[in-house]
Each structure stands twice: as C-alpha cells, then as structure tokens.
Scaffold this active site. Structure first.
Site, PDB file in Angstrom:
ATOM      1  N   ASP A   2       0.941  -1.302  -0.076  1.00  0.00           N
ATOM      2  CA  ASP A   2      -0.006  -0.609   0.150  1.00  0.00           C
ATOM      3  C   ASP A   2       1.110   1.407   0.041  1.00  0.00           C
ATOM      4  OD1 ASP A   2      -2.569   1.173  -0.014  1.00  0.00           O
ATOM      5  OD2 ASP A   2      -2.161   2.045   1.755  1.00  0.00           O
ATOM      6  N   SER A   3       0.306   2.798  -0.207  1.00  0.00           N
ATOM      7  CA  SER A   3       1.503   3.512  -0.269  1.00  0.00           C
ATOM      8  C   SER A   3       1.248   3.980   0.923  1.00  0.00           C
ATOM      9  CB  SER A   3       0.139   4.917  -1.310  1.00  0.00           C
ATOM     10  OG  SER A   3      -0.942   5.377  -0.833  1.00  0.00           O
TER      11      SER A   3
ATOM     12  N   TYR B  17      -0.477   8.535  -2.868  1.00  0.00           N
ATOM     13  CA  TYR B  17      -0.796   8.082  -4.128  1.00  0.00           C
ATOM     14  C   TYR B  17      -1.244   8.917  -4.199  1.00  0.00           C
ATOM     15  CZ  TYR B  17       2.803   4.813  -4.216  1.00  0.00           C
ATOM     16  OH  TYR B  17       4.309   4.262  -4.223  1.00  0.00           O
ATOM     17  N   GLY B  18      -2.590   9.040  -4.232  1.00  0.00           N
ATOM     18  CA  GLY B  18      -3.897  10.137  -4.671  1.00  0.00           C
ATOM     19  C   GLY B  18      -3.623  10.668  -5.950  1.00  0.00           C
TER      20      GLY B  18
ATOM     21  N   CYS C  71      -4.322  -1.135  -2.356  1.00  0.00           N
ATOM     22  CA  CYS C  71      -4.262   0.619  -2.770  1.00  0.00           C
ATOM     23  C   CYS C  71      -4.751   0.566  -4.060  1.00  0.00           C
ATOM     24  CB  CYS C  71      -2.814   0.618  -2.967  1.00  0.00           C
ATOM     25  SG  CYS C  71      -3.050   2.667  -3.183  1.00  0.00           S
ATOM     26  N   ASN C  72      -6.383   0.524  -3.841  1.00  0.00           N
ATOM     27  CA  ASN C  72      -7.085   1.108  -4.344  1.00  0.00           C
ATOM     28  C   ASN C  72      -6.401   1.752  -5.318  1.00  0.00           C
ATOM     29  OD1 ASN C  72     -10.262   0.540  -4.369  1.00  0.00           O
ATOM     30  ND2 ASN C  72      -8.992   0.861  -2.396  1.00  0.00           N
ATOM     31  N   THR C  73      -5.579   2.919  -5.587  1.00  0.00           N
ATOM     32  CA  THR C  73      -4.620   4.772  -6.734  1.00  0.00           C
ATOM     33  C   THR C  73      -3.525   3.321  -7.356  1.00  0.00           C
ATOM     34  OG1 THR C  73      -4.863   6.116  -4.894  1.00  0.00           O
ATOM     35  CG2 THR C  73      -3.786   5.844  -7.082  1.00  0.00           C
TER      36      THR C  73
ATOM     37  N   GLU D  37      -5.255   9.960   8.771  1.00  0.00           N
ATOM     38  CA  GLU D  37      -3.995   9.854   9.249  1.00  0.00           C
ATOM     39  C   GLU D  37      -3.154  10.940  10.367  1.00  0.00           C
ATOM     40  OE1 GLU D  37      -1.068   9.634   5.614  1.00  0.00           O
ATOM     41  OE2 GLU D  37      -2.485   7.568   5.145  1.00  0.00           O
TER      42      GLU D  37
ATOM     43  N   CYS E  31     -11.636   2.869  -0.317  1.00  0.00           N
ATOM     44  CA  CYS E  31     -10.602   3.754  -0.081  1.00  0.00           C
ATOM     45  C   CYS E  31     -10.116   2.446   1.679  1.00  0.00           C
ATOM     46  CB  CYS E  31      -9.902   4.883  -0.091  1.00  0.00           C
ATOM     47  SG  CYS E  31      -8.809   5.029   0.947  1.00  0.00           S
ATOM     48  N   THR E  32      -9.057   2.377   1.247  1.00  0.00           N
ATOM     49  CA  THR E  32      -8.488   1.653   2.450  1.00  0.00           C
ATOM     50  C   THR E  32      -8.647   2.313   3.381  1.00  0.00           C
ATOM     51  OG1 THR E  32      -6.359   1.348   1.474  1.00  0.00           O
ATOM     52  CG2 THR E  32      -8.168  -0.260   1.322  1.00  0.00           C
ATOM     53  N   HIS E  33      -8.515   3.239   3.892  1.00  0.00           N
ATOM     54  CA  HIS E  33      -8.425   4.110   4.503  1.00  0.00           C
ATOM     55  C   HIS E  33     -10.447   4.405   5.509  1.00  0.00           C
ATOM     56  CE1 HIS E  33      -5.058   5.647   3.410  1.00  0.00           C
ATOM     57  NE2 HIS E  33      -4.391   5.930   4.976  1.00  0.00           N
TER      58      HIS E  33
END
Length: 271
Positions: free
Chosen positions: A10-11, A42-43, A73-75, A158, A192-194
């Site tokens: 993941d980023s 990364y977005g 990571c979706n991006t 974050e 988004c994994t967040h």
C-alpha cells in the site's frame, strides 16, 4: 520447490485494513507488508509516477521472496496494476502474480444492490481513473455507478482527527453530494482502504437501508478462492504464521499510526 511469502503493498497505512481481513481469513500464511509512506499519498500523483512507485515496491517484495503480491491500494490498483500484469510480469517475472482490490470487489458488488444503483467513494485519483465504473460495468452492465471523491478523508484519518467532531462537516458533505446524484442508491462502496475507520460516523450519516461495503472482507474471500483455483501458486506459499512489516518512511512513526489500522500493536523495519 521455491518457498514463497504473500506480499501486501500500500502507499501507506490504509492497506493494513485489507491485510487485517486477509490475515483473519488466511491466518496460517507468511506475509510481508510494505507501506510506501515516504512517498504517500499516491492519490494526486500522475499516472506514470504511480506506476513507477508501485513497480519499484512490487519488485522489492519480489526480491524478498514474494511470488504473490496484493496491491491493497485502490490508486495503485487503478493506475499501475494493468501495466504491471500485461507488460512487466510476462517480460521479467512470468512466475509471479500481482493482484489488486478493484476487480474482486467489482465481481461481487451486484449481490449487494437491489436498485442497481451503486455509489463509489474514493480518492480523486481512484475516481478520476473511472476504474470502478469500467470494472463494475464488465460484470454488471445493468448497474449504474455514481462516484464521489473525498479528498479530505485520508488527511483526517492519518492525522487521527477522523473521529473528532471537526471531521463531521467533511463526512456529511461528501455523503450528501453522493446521495444527491441519485435517491435510489442502496449500496455504497468505500473505495479507499482508509475509509473503514470512518464506519461509525458513516453509519450515522447514511440511511439504514444502504449497504456500506468495505473491501477487506471481500478481497480476503476472493483471495481464498484464487488460491483454491490456482494450486500452483498456493503450494509454494509457506505456512509459518510469520508477519513482517516494512515502511519506506520512519518506522517509529509508522508503528504509531499503523496499530489504528491493523487493530494491534506492531513493529516495522525500514525498507
């Protein structure tokens, strides 16, 4: 036979929510998690930059003995996965596999909607890529997809501000903007994994009849299915229940934040 580990990339931190579900579903395997925190998020990066960063991290995981890597990571899944699968793996790593989080979700999302109207909430990069719209349309041409970018959500999470009252404005703003696109949306995918960390507040904002989907459990279930269908990959994987965490950033900072996403205290090393 060469032993192998499952790599999860993941980023930053978000992929840990996917890793948590995978580890719960397939607890016996060895895992290496890599967060590219030094270069996240990364977005908002350009396509070529995201591809370059993702490939570098995938190759690092290959060098660590990972034959199977999950882009949690979706991006990265939206902007780098296809090129890696179609160009880099056949040319340089024909015995390795790299999977993403978009296709597994798109394959099953039809089972969560009755109205055939689905909302997708993600970063600008994921939304602008149109990846979910295209992938869902492949499997379910009758589903309408409505997208909403949520640029403030990752910074709030974050900085550990997502559960504070100050976050409510941005949560309600983006949710309302999505629902204004269609009154018949009955399924919302958190792309988004967040975003699973926002679930308590999202459940209060969205009406009860709306299914709110997170990707972790879906990806874990699809990974189990993948390994059952590909025994040539599964038989290489070591089952010693070892988990190693790496970051391109400061391990002390990573460890402090990562426990919120993974649900337990962990110790990382420098990439």
């Amino acid at each position: 036979m060469e032993a192998s580990t499952i790599g999860i990339f993941d980023s930053g931190y978000g992929g840990l929510t996917v890793f948590r579900s995978i580890a719960d579903k397939l607890p016996d395997y060895n895992y290496i998690y890599l967060g590219d925190n030094a270069r996240s998020p990364y977005g908002d990066h350009a396509f070529d930059t995201i591809y370059k960063y993702t490939l570098e991290c995938v190759e690092w995981l290959f060098a660590k003995g990972c034959h199977l890597v999950i882009l949690a990571c979706n991006t990265a899944s939206a902007k780098a996965l296809r090129t890696i699968q179609q160009r880099d793996l056949p040319a340089k790593y024909p015995d390795r596999r790299v999977l993403g989080v978009i296709r597994p979700t798109a394959e099953v999302i039809g089972g969560y909607t009755s109205t055939k109207q689905v909302g997708v909430m993600g970063t600008r990069g994921t939304v602008n890529s149109q990846s979910y719209l295209l992938e869902i349309n492949k499997f379910f041409p009758d589903i309408q997809v409505f997208q909403q970018s949520c640029p403030m959500w990752v910074p709030l999470i974050e900085n550990n501000e997502h559960l504070e009252p100050g976050a409510d404005f941005f949560i309600e703003e983006y949710c309302s903007a999505l629902l204004q696109q269609s009154a018949d949306i009955d399924c919302v995918l958190l792309a988004c994994t967040h975003y699973p960390l926002l679930m308590p507040k999202l459940k209060r904002v969205f009406p009860d009849h709306i299914n709110i989907l997170t990707q972790g459990e879906i990806v874990a279930e699809r990974l189990l299915d993948y390994l059952e269908r590909h025994p040539e990959i599964a038989e290489k994987l070591v089952k010693q229940k070892e988990r190693h965490f790496y970051t391109s950033g400061d391990p002390a900072v990573f460890d402090e934040h990562a426990s919120v996403f993974f649900g337990e205290t962990l110790k990382s090393d420098k990439m």
